[in-house]
Design an enzyme around this catalytic site. Structure first.
Site, PDB file in Angstrom:
ATOM      1  N   GLU A 318       0.831  -1.206   0.000  1.00 20.96           N
ATOM      2  CA  GLU A 318       0.000   0.000   0.000  1.00 20.96           C
ATOM      3  C   GLU A 318       0.868   1.260   0.000  1.00 20.96           C
ATOM      4  OE1 GLU A 318      -3.477   2.006   2.830  1.00 20.96           O
ATOM      5  OE2 GLU A 318      -2.209   0.403   3.614  1.00 20.96           O
ATOM      6  N   HIS A 319       1.806   1.351   0.933  1.00 18.85           N
ATOM      7  CA  HIS A 319       2.718   2.491   1.027  1.00 18.85           C
ATOM      8  C   HIS A 319       4.134   2.008   0.778  1.00 18.85           C
ATOM      9  CE1 HIS A 319      -0.556   3.319   4.063  1.00 18.85           C
ATOM     10  NE2 HIS A 319      -0.633   4.421   3.335  1.00 18.85           N
TER      11      HIS A 319
END
Length: 441
Positions: A318-319
């Site tokens: 996600e990040h």
């Protein structure tokens, strides 16, 4: 040689829902579908101890709540929202309507039309996630959504003031104090007092995520959400203390939040382990971040940055934070991520809270095929066609007829045949055009 310095102790998060959660959510949705407001009120009382006269806050109630917030806090919320509004507006400006003439007299076009109504879920519970109001409400309003209904759970029997203020400043047209599956079901299905929406957005717990999954199709959703994930790519240039702090900044999202370091330096990896061991005892959220790091934290050591980027792409996190000497290389070297954070001056919490990009991002490997929430998610990209030139219609009709018959679609073929006959004089082998239907040329 590449190796794993710290493996994950726990099993990877499953992409399928817990059967008990699935059954509970299905039961609540079915009840709300049948019994509307009565069911919503029953579950709100059962799960949250909350049953006000109206779940929707009045304008006076909203004004009173906002006026109770310190002006310095409101200024901070407005600052964050200016950043998010500005980036969302730049995204919208990049999306263009157009019309093109593909053949003489054949016009094809595209229009981007906002969804009519959006529902924004702003979580409460462990943390009042005010930033979710910015990301879901404000982005929808920039897209031009006419009605945005925002909802958030009560906080110890009261409307959560800071969340209400954030939703109001973001431009919510309706603010509900209602949480859980009952809130998601009410917005998706509609009740006697809550009008339905066309898309549901915003993060939530496992029950909220499962409710969105079960209702997808009847309404749109932003993403199928899993636990927050973070991954850092680092080389010898990276400061191990910064790496450790930034990994723990995301571990506190939940005890099942994966935190991964991929580094070309064994020394950096070992120093990060030491710093995390030292930092965790003094972290107020250690009860959450500690288990996340213990069970889902990983450190991988690779020989080269090329290998590091390739491994990061396989995680599709996600990040993804890049703490290397030349962080912008990642823009060319990587393709699977929810959002990139380049260089030591940037951190994932900036994206979560204040920098302007949207923090509703793909998890569980979904970054392999999708990006995160953005202004375009609230727009329907629609096409239209017009054939003004009779000769062009005749040409298209002949080709359409032949291609349709390849697929055994005789009805399709006859629509094409008719245009070829009416506008091009071709023989209509399967019938005659009635006199009154003949178009004068």
């Amino acid at each position: 040689m590449s190796f794993v310095l710290k493996p994950a102790a726990g099993e990877p998060t499953q992409r399928t829902s817990n059967p008990a959660v699935v059954d509970t959510v299905a039961s609540v949705i079915a009840d709300v579908r049948t019994n509307g407001d009565d069911a919503v009120r029953k579950y709100s009382q059962q799960f949250d101890g909350w049953s006000p006269k109206s779940f929707r806050l009045s304008e006076d109630e909203v004004r009173s709540i906002v006026s109770s917030i310190p002006e310095s806090t409101l200024d901070d919320l407005r600052f964050a929202q200016r950043q998010i509004r500005g980036f969302a507006q730049a995204q919208k400006d990049s999306i263009q309507d157009f019309e093109t003439e593909t053949l003489p007299g054949v016009f094809l076009g595209q229009r981007n039309i906002p969804i009519d109504a959006s529902g924004a879920y702003v979580p409460g519970g462990r943390y009042p996630l005010t930033a979710s109001a910015h990301m879901t409400v404000l982005t929808a309003k920039v897209a031009g959504v006419e009605r945005v209904a925002a909802t958030t759970p009560p906080n110890e029997g009261l409307p959560p003031q800071i969340s209400v203020a954030a939703m109001h400043l973001a431009g919510a047209d309706e603010i509900l104090v209602l949480g859980g599956v009952q809130a998601i079901a009410a917005l998706a299905l509609g009740t006697e007092t809550i009008a339905p929406v066309s898309i549901l957005t915003g993060p939530g717990n496992a029950y909220v995520a499962e409710a969105k999954r079960q209702l997808f199709g009847e309404v749109g959703i932003d993403l199928f959400a899993g636990p927050t994930e973070t991954l850092i790519v680092a080389d010898d240039y990276a400061d191990p203390f910064t790496v450790a702090v930034d990994l723990l900044s995301q571990a506190e999202h939940g005890p099942d939040s994966p935190c991964v370091l991929i580094t070309t330096s064994e020394a950096v990896g070992r120093a990060v382990l030491d710093h995390i061991d030292a930092l965790l005892p003094g972290l107020q959220t250690n009860a959450i971040a500690g288990p996340a790091w213990r069970d889902y934290g990983q450190i991988h050591v690779t020989d080269t940055l090329t290998e590091a980027y390739a491994l990061a792409d396989r995680f599709a996190s996600e990040h993804v934070q890049i703490l290397t000497e030349e962080p912008r290389q990642a823009l060319e070297s990587m393709r699977n991520y929810g959002a990139l954070f380049l260089g030591e001056g940037t951190c994932v919490p900036y994206g979560d809270k204040v920098i302007g990009t949207n923090h509703v991002l793909p998890t569980l490997g979904a970054a392999r095929y999708t990006g995160g929430l953005w202004v375009g998610k609230f727009l329907k990209t629609l096409t239209y066609q017009e054939v003004r030139d009779p000769a062009a219609s005749a040409q298209l009709g002949e080709i359409c007829g032949r291609l349709s018959r390849l697929e055994k679609f005789e009805g399709h073929a006859r629509s094409g045949d008719l245009r070829a006959a009416k506008f091009g004089g071709a023989d209509l082998l399967w019938g005659e055009i009635p006199t009154r239907a003949v178009t004068e040329q």
